[in-house]
Scaffold this motif. Structure first.
Motif, PDB file in Angstrom:
ATOM      1  N   GLU A  14      62.556  16.334   2.826  1.00 40.18           N
ATOM      2  CA  GLU A  14      61.336  16.731   1.750  1.00 40.18           C
ATOM      3  C   GLU A  14      60.875  18.109   2.250  1.00 40.18           C
ATOM      4  N   ARG A  15      61.968  18.676   3.593  1.00 36.20           N
ATOM      5  CA  ARG A  15      61.284  20.073   4.127  1.00 36.20           C
ATOM      6  C   ARG A  15      61.977  20.874   2.866  1.00 36.20           C
ATOM      7  N   THR A  16      63.077  20.589   3.139  1.00 35.72           N
ATOM      8  CA  THR A  16      63.828  21.383   1.901  1.00 35.72           C
ATOM      9  C   THR A  16      63.242  21.620   0.607  1.00 35.72           C
ATOM     10  N   LEU A  17      62.538  20.486  -0.338  1.00 34.36           N
ATOM     11  CA  LEU A  17      62.082  20.882  -0.931  1.00 34.36           C
ATOM     12  C   LEU A  17      60.387  21.500  -1.396  1.00 34.36           C
ATOM     13  N   VAL A  53      54.831  20.578   6.741  1.00 34.03           N
ATOM     14  CA  VAL A  53      56.392  18.821   6.917  1.00 34.03           C
ATOM     15  C   VAL A  53      55.814  18.130   7.625  1.00 34.03           C
ATOM     16  N   GLU A  54      56.536  19.001   8.880  1.00 31.64           N
ATOM     17  CA  GLU A  54      55.402  18.382  10.281  1.00 31.64           C
ATOM     18  C   GLU A  54      53.815  17.378  10.785  1.00 31.64           C
ATOM     19  N   LEU A  55      52.863  18.738  10.324  1.00 37.79           N
ATOM     20  CA  LEU A  55      51.568  18.835   9.586  1.00 37.79           C
ATOM     21  C   LEU A  55      51.243  16.813   9.110  1.00 37.79           C
ATOM     22  N   LYS A  56      51.958  16.954   7.879  1.00 38.21           N
ATOM     23  CA  LYS A  56      51.669  16.128   6.879  1.00 38.21           C
ATOM     24  C   LYS A  56      52.486  14.524   7.682  1.00 38.21           C
ATOM     25  N   ARG A  57      53.348  14.965   8.494  1.00 37.44           N
ATOM     26  CA  ARG A  57      53.226  13.559   8.461  1.00 37.44           C
ATOM     27  C   ARG A  57      52.398  12.965   9.669  1.00 37.44           C
ATOM     28  N   ALA A  58      52.332  13.865  10.830  1.00 35.63           N
ATOM     29  CA  ALA A  58      51.745  13.717  12.023  1.00 35.63           C
ATOM     30  C   ALA A  58      50.610  13.489  11.817  1.00 35.63           C
ATOM     31  N   THR A  59      49.708  14.079  10.681  1.00 34.37           N
ATOM     32  CA  THR A  59      48.312  13.682  10.332  1.00 34.37           C
ATOM     33  C   THR A  59      48.590  12.584   9.243  1.00 34.37           C
ATOM     34  N   SER A  60      48.809  12.204   8.449  1.00 34.14           N
ATOM     35  CA  SER A  60      49.517  11.083   8.147  1.00 34.14           C
ATOM     36  C   SER A  60      49.423   9.688   8.467  1.00 34.14           C
ATOM     37  N   ASP A  61      50.414   9.773   9.641  1.00 36.11           N
ATOM     38  CA  ASP A  61      50.838   8.683  11.000  1.00 36.11           C
ATOM     39  C   ASP A  61      48.660   8.040  11.473  1.00 36.11           C
ATOM     40  N   ARG A  62      48.329   9.064  11.939  1.00 39.44           N
ATOM     41  CA  ARG A  62      47.602   9.264  12.278  1.00 39.44           C
ATOM     42  C   ARG A  62      45.735   8.414  11.765  1.00 39.44           C
ATOM     43  N   ASP A  63      46.003   8.934  10.459  1.00 42.12           N
ATOM     44  CA  ASP A  63      44.566   9.276   9.547  1.00 42.12           C
ATOM     45  C   ASP A  63      44.885   8.999   7.733  1.00 42.12           C
ATOM     46  N   PRO A  64      45.391   8.126   7.629  1.00 42.02           N
ATOM     47  CA  PRO A  64      46.018   7.689   5.956  1.00 42.02           C
ATOM     48  C   PRO A  64      45.334   8.464   5.073  1.00 42.02           C
ATOM     49  N   GLY A  65      44.360   8.555   4.735  1.00 40.74           N
ATOM     50  CA  GLY A  65      43.386   8.375   4.613  1.00 40.74           C
ATOM     51  C   GLY A  65      43.166  10.432   3.738  1.00 40.74           C
ATOM     52  N   TRP A  66      43.813  11.086   4.842  1.00 37.72           N
ATOM     53  CA  TRP A  66      43.330  12.181   5.127  1.00 37.72           C
ATOM     54  C   TRP A  66      44.122  12.872   3.656  1.00 37.72           C
TER      55      TRP A  66
END
Length: 140
Positions: free
Chosen positions: A74-77, A113-126
């Motif tokens: 994902e990071r490479t993409l 990518v890290e922001l997406k993953r961290a936010t998705s884990d805490r709040d899947p609907g963001w």
């Protein structure tokens, strides 16, 4: 992971990075299929036709020779998609400007990518709320 696992990521990141007007294609390759064999991915871009082919080195150990470091597809993409925005600023390979651009793109891609993953884990609907906000004309 397979090529089909990359497609939803491509769709998400094209929209997030405002690259929906580009016809992008992404696929996994082994490291020896890349031009330099020293990167986690590469892309070929055609600005005139707005097309981009992205090759991502598969994280399977049999496809790469980066030692103990496994690439993050994902990071490479995201890294390769960010290059689309910077296509016209194309420094000479190996120059100080090229190194600075690659380092900046690496840092930005990693942060996104890290922001997406961290936010998705805490709040899947963001992501959906962000999309709803954008479609209603609201920004920031």
């Amino acid at each position: 992971m397979t090529d089909s696992d990359l497609q939803p990521l491509l769709t998400f990141w094209q929209k997030t990075l405002r690259l929906q007007d580009w016809d992008c294609y992404v696929r996994f390759v082994s490291q020896h299929e890349t031009r330099t064999q020293a990167h986690y991915g590469e892309s070929d871009r055609d600005v005139y036709h707005k097309t981009c082919e992205i090759k991502v080195v598969h994280p399977d150990p049999g496809c790469m020779s980066f030692g103990n470091i496994r690439p993050d597809p994902e990071r490479t993409l995201v890294h390769e998609l960010l290059h689309i925005h910077l296509t016209e600023w194309n420094p000479t390979d190996g120059s100080a400007e090229d190194t600075a651009q690659e380092q900046a793109i690496n840092l930005i891609a990693g942060a996104l990518v890290e922001l997406k993953r961290a936010t998705s884990d805490r709040d899947p609907g963001w992501v959906q709320r962000l999309r709803d906000r954008e479609s209603s004309g609201l920004r920031n």
